[in-house]
Scaffold this active site. Sequence first.
Site, PDB file in Angstrom:
ATOM      1  N   GLY A   1       6.356 -14.567  -1.401  1.00 47.82           N
ATOM      2  CA  GLY A   1       6.679 -15.222  -2.618  1.00 47.82           C
ATOM      3  C   GLY A   1       5.504 -14.639  -3.679  1.00 47.82           C
ATOM      4  O   GLY A   1       5.461 -15.359  -4.691  1.00 47.82           O
TER       5      GLY A   1
ATOM      6  N   GLU B   1       5.437 -11.224   8.690  1.00 52.68           N
ATOM      7  CA  GLU B   1       5.409 -11.688   7.359  1.00 52.68           C
ATOM      8  C   GLU B   1       4.154 -11.897   7.033  1.00 52.68           C
ATOM      9  O   GLU B   1       3.466 -12.913   7.209  1.00 52.68           O
ATOM     10  CB  GLU B   1       6.136 -12.840   7.023  1.00 52.68           C
ATOM     11  CG  GLU B   1       7.578 -12.787   7.284  1.00 52.68           C
ATOM     12  CD  GLU B   1       8.432 -13.754   6.514  1.00 52.68           C
ATOM     13  OE1 GLU B   1       9.504 -13.433   6.013  1.00 52.68           O
ATOM     14  OE2 GLU B   1       8.183 -15.000   6.818  1.00 52.68           O
TER      15      GLU B   1
ATOM     16  N   HIS C   1       7.604 -20.030  10.562  1.00 55.50           N
ATOM     17  CA  HIS C   1       7.547 -19.433   9.222  1.00 55.50           C
ATOM     18  C   HIS C   1       5.942 -19.890   8.898  1.00 55.50           C
ATOM     19  O   HIS C   1       5.813 -20.940   9.074  1.00 55.50           O
ATOM     20  CB  HIS C   1       8.580 -19.881   8.315  1.00 55.50           C
ATOM     21  CG  HIS C   1       8.550 -19.058   6.992  1.00 55.50           C
ATOM     22  ND1 HIS C   1       7.558 -19.556   6.018  1.00 55.50           N
ATOM     23  CD2 HIS C   1       9.331 -18.317   6.703  1.00 55.50           C
ATOM     24  CE1 HIS C   1       7.774 -18.630   4.933  1.00 55.50           C
ATOM     25  NE2 HIS C   1       8.946 -17.894   5.316  1.00 55.50           N
TER      26      HIS C   1
ATOM     27  N   SER D   1       8.352 -10.451   0.024  1.00 53.79           N
ATOM     28  CA  SER D   1       8.475  -9.909  -1.432  1.00 53.79           C
ATOM     29  C   SER D   1       9.375  -8.553  -1.157  1.00 53.79           C
ATOM     30  O   SER D   1       9.137  -7.625  -2.191  1.00 53.79           O
ATOM     31  CB  SER D   1       7.091  -9.505  -2.001  1.00 53.79           C
ATOM     32  OG  SER D   1       6.500 -10.692  -2.557  1.00 53.79           O
TER      33      SER D   1
ATOM     34  N   ASN E   1      16.444 -16.213   3.633  1.00 48.87           N
ATOM     35  CA  ASN E   1      15.872 -17.367   3.949  1.00 48.87           C
ATOM     36  C   ASN E   1      15.809 -18.322   2.565  1.00 48.87           C
ATOM     37  O   ASN E   1      14.954 -17.874   1.751  1.00 48.87           O
ATOM     38  CB  ASN E   1      14.390 -17.363   4.507  1.00 48.87           C
ATOM     39  CG  ASN E   1      13.667 -18.522   4.735  1.00 48.87           C
ATOM     40  OD1 ASN E   1      14.247 -19.715   4.521  1.00 48.87           O
ATOM     41  ND2 ASN E   1      12.202 -18.451   4.801  1.00 48.87           N
ATOM     42  N   TRP E   2      16.767 -19.405   2.537  1.00 51.08           N
ATOM     43  CA  TRP E   2      16.883 -19.803   1.281  1.00 51.08           C
ATOM     44  C   TRP E   2      15.721 -20.942   1.067  1.00 51.08           C
ATOM     45  O   TRP E   2      15.729 -21.305  -0.215  1.00 51.08           O
ATOM     46  CB  TRP E   2      18.207 -20.642   1.291  1.00 51.08           C
ATOM     47  CG  TRP E   2      19.435 -19.867   1.122  1.00 51.08           C
ATOM     48  CD1 TRP E   2      19.074 -18.174   0.579  1.00 51.08           C
ATOM     49  CD2 TRP E   2      20.832 -19.784   0.910  1.00 51.08           C
ATOM     50  NE1 TRP E   2      20.458 -17.409   0.404  1.00 51.08           N
ATOM     51  CE2 TRP E   2      21.390 -18.707   0.627  1.00 51.08           C
ATOM     52  CE3 TRP E   2      21.411 -20.910   1.034  1.00 51.08           C
ATOM     53  CZ2 TRP E   2      22.678 -18.692   0.468  1.00 51.08           C
ATOM     54  CZ3 TRP E   2      23.076 -20.730   1.014  1.00 51.08           C
ATOM     55  CH2 TRP E   2      23.593 -19.576   0.669  1.00 51.08           C
ATOM     56  N   LYS E   3      15.130 -21.348   1.842  1.00 52.59           N
ATOM     57  CA  LYS E   3      14.068 -22.111   1.897  1.00 52.59           C
ATOM     58  C   LYS E   3      14.729 -23.490   1.370  1.00 52.59           C
ATOM     59  O   LYS E   3      15.681 -24.019   1.680  1.00 52.59           O
ATOM     60  CB  LYS E   3      12.672 -21.694   1.030  1.00 52.59           C
ATOM     61  CG  LYS E   3      12.438 -20.314   1.597  1.00 52.59           C
ATOM     62  CD  LYS E   3      11.053 -19.810   1.152  1.00 52.59           C
ATOM     63  CE  LYS E   3      10.663 -18.534   1.884  1.00 52.59           C
ATOM     64  NZ  LYS E   3       9.381 -17.944   1.380  1.00 52.59           N
TER      65      LYS E   3
ATOM     66  N   GLU F   1       5.212 -21.086   6.082  1.00 56.79           N
ATOM     67  CA  GLU F   1       5.148 -22.240   5.313  1.00 56.79           C
ATOM     68  C   GLU F   1       5.476 -23.431   6.374  1.00 56.79           C
ATOM     69  O   GLU F   1       5.224 -24.734   5.975  1.00 56.79           O
ATOM     70  CB  GLU F   1       6.463 -22.112   4.323  1.00 56.79           C
ATOM     71  CG  GLU F   1       6.009 -21.349   3.069  1.00 56.79           C
ATOM     72  CD  GLU F   1       7.317 -20.389   2.559  1.00 56.79           C
ATOM     73  OE1 GLU F   1       8.318 -20.995   2.679  1.00 56.79           O
ATOM     74  OE2 GLU F   1       7.042 -19.530   1.690  1.00 56.79           O
TER      75      GLU F   1
ATOM     76  N   GLY G   1      13.220 -13.865   1.109  1.00 64.10           N
ATOM     77  CA  GLY G   1      13.101 -15.241   0.425  1.00 64.10           C
ATOM     78  C   GLY G   1      13.733 -15.002  -0.839  1.00 64.10           C
ATOM     79  O   GLY G   1      14.773 -15.254  -1.130  1.00 64.10           O
ATOM     80  N   GLY G   2      12.852 -15.202  -1.806  1.00 63.28           N
ATOM     81  CA  GLY G   2      13.416 -15.118  -3.189  1.00 63.28           C
ATOM     82  C   GLY G   2      14.640 -14.186  -3.503  1.00 63.28           C
ATOM     83  O   GLY G   2      15.470 -14.750  -4.238  1.00 63.28           O
TER      84      GLY G   2
HETATM   85  P1  PGA Z   1       9.877 -13.772  -0.347  1.00 59.66           P
HETATM   86  O1  PGA Z   1       9.904 -14.677   1.037  1.00 59.66           O
HETATM   87  O2  PGA Z   1      10.784 -12.905   0.008  1.00 59.66           O
HETATM   88  O3  PGA Z   1      10.173 -14.699  -1.230  1.00 59.66           O
HETATM   89  O4  PGA Z   1       8.434 -13.364  -0.263  1.00 59.66           O
HETATM   90  C1  PGA Z   1       9.848 -14.241   2.354  1.00 59.66           C
HETATM   91  C2  PGA Z   1       9.843 -15.183   3.422  1.00 59.66           C
HETATM   92  O5  PGA Z   1       8.951 -16.250   3.368  1.00 59.66           O
HETATM   93  O6  PGA Z   1      10.661 -15.392   4.420  1.00 59.66           O
END
Ligand code: PGA
Length: 268
Positions: free
Chosen positions: A188, A182, A95, A228, A9-11, A97, A249-250
């Site tokens: 994050g 999640e 998500h 994470s 997930n590149w956000k 976010e 994500g990251g």
């Molecule tokens: P993260 O994000 O791996 O940076 O914690 C995961 C996500 O939000 O899907």
Amino acid sequence: MRIPLIAGNWKMYKTQPEATRFVADFVPLIEDTAGVEVALCPPFTALAATRDALTGSGVALGAQDCFWLEEGAYTGQVSPKMLVDAGCNYVIIGHSERRGRFGKTPEDWTPEVCAMFADSDATVNRKAKAALAAGLTPIVCMGETLAERDRGEADAVVHRQAHWALGGLAARDVGALVIAYEPVWAIGTGRVCDAAEANRVIALIRSAVRETFGADAAAGIRIQYGGSVKPDNAAELLHMPDIDGALVGGASLKPADLAAIVAAAAGR
Ligand code: PGA
């Protein structure tokens, strides 16, 4: 046997040239890996470039959100049909976010500002249904905040989110979709959920699916962990019996890190 899905997930990261570059570096690193499905979820603006770069690689394409109608006067929205047209197989829905459930927000984000992140259980359900109807596989996200966990409400929150997200779906559709557990406090933050605890909550989601949709749907549905996930903790999480992959994500922004997570999933 459920095939694990590692989805990046590149956000709000990566322009088109950056996406193309990532794919050129990443695909050779996972070429010899079997038994894992891999998907990249770039921002809308980089979907076409990522799709083109991925041609022939076996890596799937996903988007990060969609609306629930095919078309109409809905400025700024993107429909499931448009995502299919752009070459997507997957779409992330609900998500945290997008639901406005952040671990931490900048101080000057007033409630009025935060109101733009407005996904709710009801809109997540509409989006999941619309995505399925268009032929996409939704990756439906759910998870508790730190305050909810501290109050002992984690199980109830996740149970409610699963119940709402899947409400009204056919059992065969549920068996084919993907859920990502999640915990908001792990996203994050570098603070990963303990593997046994993640497995416990995921097993709980699976039993909620079983109660409503039956044993076949529960056995088929893939439930990922997200929050994470890094190369150094991926194996422990991905070797858990109920964890069917990861939403990353990251660590999905770096080809070598994402490839290491894919390798950990392959070694289950
Ligand atoms: P993260 O994000 O791996 O940076 O914690 C995961 C996500 O939000 O899907």
